[in-house]
Every structure is written in structure tokens, then in C-alpha cells.
Design a protein around this motif. Sequence first.
Motif, PDB file in Angstrom:
ATOM      1  N   CYS A  39       7.940   9.773  -5.916  1.00 24.74           N
ATOM      2  CA  CYS A  39       7.193  10.431  -6.988  1.00 24.74           C
ATOM      3  C   CYS A  39       5.837  10.877  -6.446  1.00 24.74           C
ATOM      4  O   CYS A  39       5.439  10.503  -5.346  1.00 24.74           O
ATOM      5  N   PRO A  50       2.082  10.578  -6.202  1.00 24.21           N
ATOM      6  CA  PRO A  50       1.115   9.514  -6.496  1.00 24.21           C
ATOM      7  C   PRO A  50      -0.270  10.098  -6.805  1.00 24.21           C
ATOM      8  O   PRO A  50      -0.520  11.288  -6.583  1.00 24.21           O
ATOM      9  N   CYS A  54       4.263  10.088 -10.482  1.00 27.65           N
ATOM     10  CA  CYS A  54       4.329   8.633 -10.648  1.00 27.65           C
ATOM     11  C   CYS A  54       3.659   8.260 -11.980  1.00 27.65           C
ATOM     12  O   CYS A  54       2.756   8.948 -12.440  1.00 27.65           O
TER      13      CYS A  54
END
Length: 278
Positions: free
Chosen positions: A132, A134, A94
Motif C-alpha cells: 500500500c 505509506p 495504507c
Amino acid sequence: GVFASDRASSPGLSSTRSACKPIPDTLGLCRGVGYPQMRLPNLLGHHTVREAQQQAGPWVPLLAKQCHPDTKMFLCSLFAPVCLLELPGPVRPCRSLCEGVRAGCLPVMSAFGFPWPDMFNCSQFPAGSEVCIPPTGPRAKDSGAPHHNDTGTVMCDACSDSEPELQRRYCHSDFAVRLRVKETSSEGADRRIVAHGRSRVLLRRGDRAEEEAMARSDLWLEEGSKCACEELDHYSSGTILALGNKVEGRLMVSRMLLWKRADKELRKFIRSLQKLVC
């Protein structure tokens, strides 16, 4: 670019069949990363485990610097992306993960003469709803108290922040200043920050006399003698942006960022702060 390996339009990787491979012990950067298999080609365009291993080697020393709790997770998400069988391609980090690691580690890298590489450009990573990787956990964003990273090193929560976080907190602060640090000292549990000359006041909250007093005041980092802070440990290398609140007459820092990019970019960022309607 090669980051967009999960998009069909990526010319470099779309024609290559994606495969899952066990992460070998010889890939030292990602030993103990928390998942057993990596997807190849990886997000940096490496097609074999051996190639990934060779290219990852130079990044191992950065882990020892403990500049951010998520350094290993971020680097391995690129060099050895997690292999989830239910997804056809690699899972990218991310943008928030990238920005956090960059904020923590760029000052360390710069001290040794290394820039943040283009291949790690955070703007290329997803910031929205895409799946994604994190950050490992929310930092205690609204306190100056330190947090612990996975290795037990205590990092000051106010330090190594991101530009978006400074923008978010700007209007909630009693002060925002730009300064170069002359020296710091521990006084009890707190850390005193002394500026070279006057600080430049960015956020105007009072009259000229109050502003002048603020420009000449020392800053304080609560519990700062008990935690690590890249901004203060490498302060000779640049300008610091700091914001925070007045507590019992002291200017207590809640957010701090060591500026490592060009002065032109700094002026542009300061203008963006001062345009905020507080």
C-alpha cells in the motif's frame, strides 16, 4: 465496495479490464504527484480520465489549505492510483496514510461545513502486510518539535494526531485532559492554551488536590508560536483531548486531537483510554 478493486470478489471492477493511462496536466489535483501513469478504473470507480478529472476538481482547494503534508499523495492514490506494471491492480493507500490526512484535514473541512466522505473511510484501507502507499515519512513522534511539510509550512508535531496515537501515548504521559479552548497566546517561542472553565482530567496520577490544580492549569505547546496547529487555529469548533508531561511545573502538550465526531463517540473513546492498564 469500490475500494477493494484489487480483490477478485469486487463486483464493480473485477469484470473491467484495468489499464494504465498517462496523468494529464489537466488533472490539476495530481499535477507533479511524482509518477507518470495512473490506473483506470481508479479506486473510486471512475472509468475514464475525464470522469476522474471532473470528480477530482472540487478537492483541489483542500491542497491550498496545507492541512497535511500527504494530502495530495492520499487523494491521488484514489483518483489517480499509481500504475505499477508488475501489479495487476491499483495500489491502495495504507490506513495510516488515510488516518494522518483525515486527522489533519477534517478540522479544516468541518470549519467549512464538509464531512469526511464515506468513500474515504480509513477502515477500508490495509493496515497489515498488503502492499500500500505509506505516509511520506515518519513524524518525530517522540518530541513536541515541529516538522516541515513539502511546501515549507511548519506544522506543530503535537497537533492533528490520530486516535490510535493518543491511545499509544496515553500511559506514557503525566497528564491527559479534555477541554474547550478559550484562547491561546504566544509567550516567547511557546504557546499558552487557556481552557474555558476547568479541564476534565482523564488520567489520574496524583491526589485530589493535585488533580484540581491540573484541571485549572493552562497548557503549553513547546515552540508553538512558530508552527501551525489546526486544533488551536480552529479551537472554537469542538472539544480537544490533550496529553503530555510536566516540565518545570508547566503542563507541556505532546499530543493533541480536536474531536469532530459525536459526543457519544467521544465518551466511548475516553472510556477506552481509561480502561488502559498503565
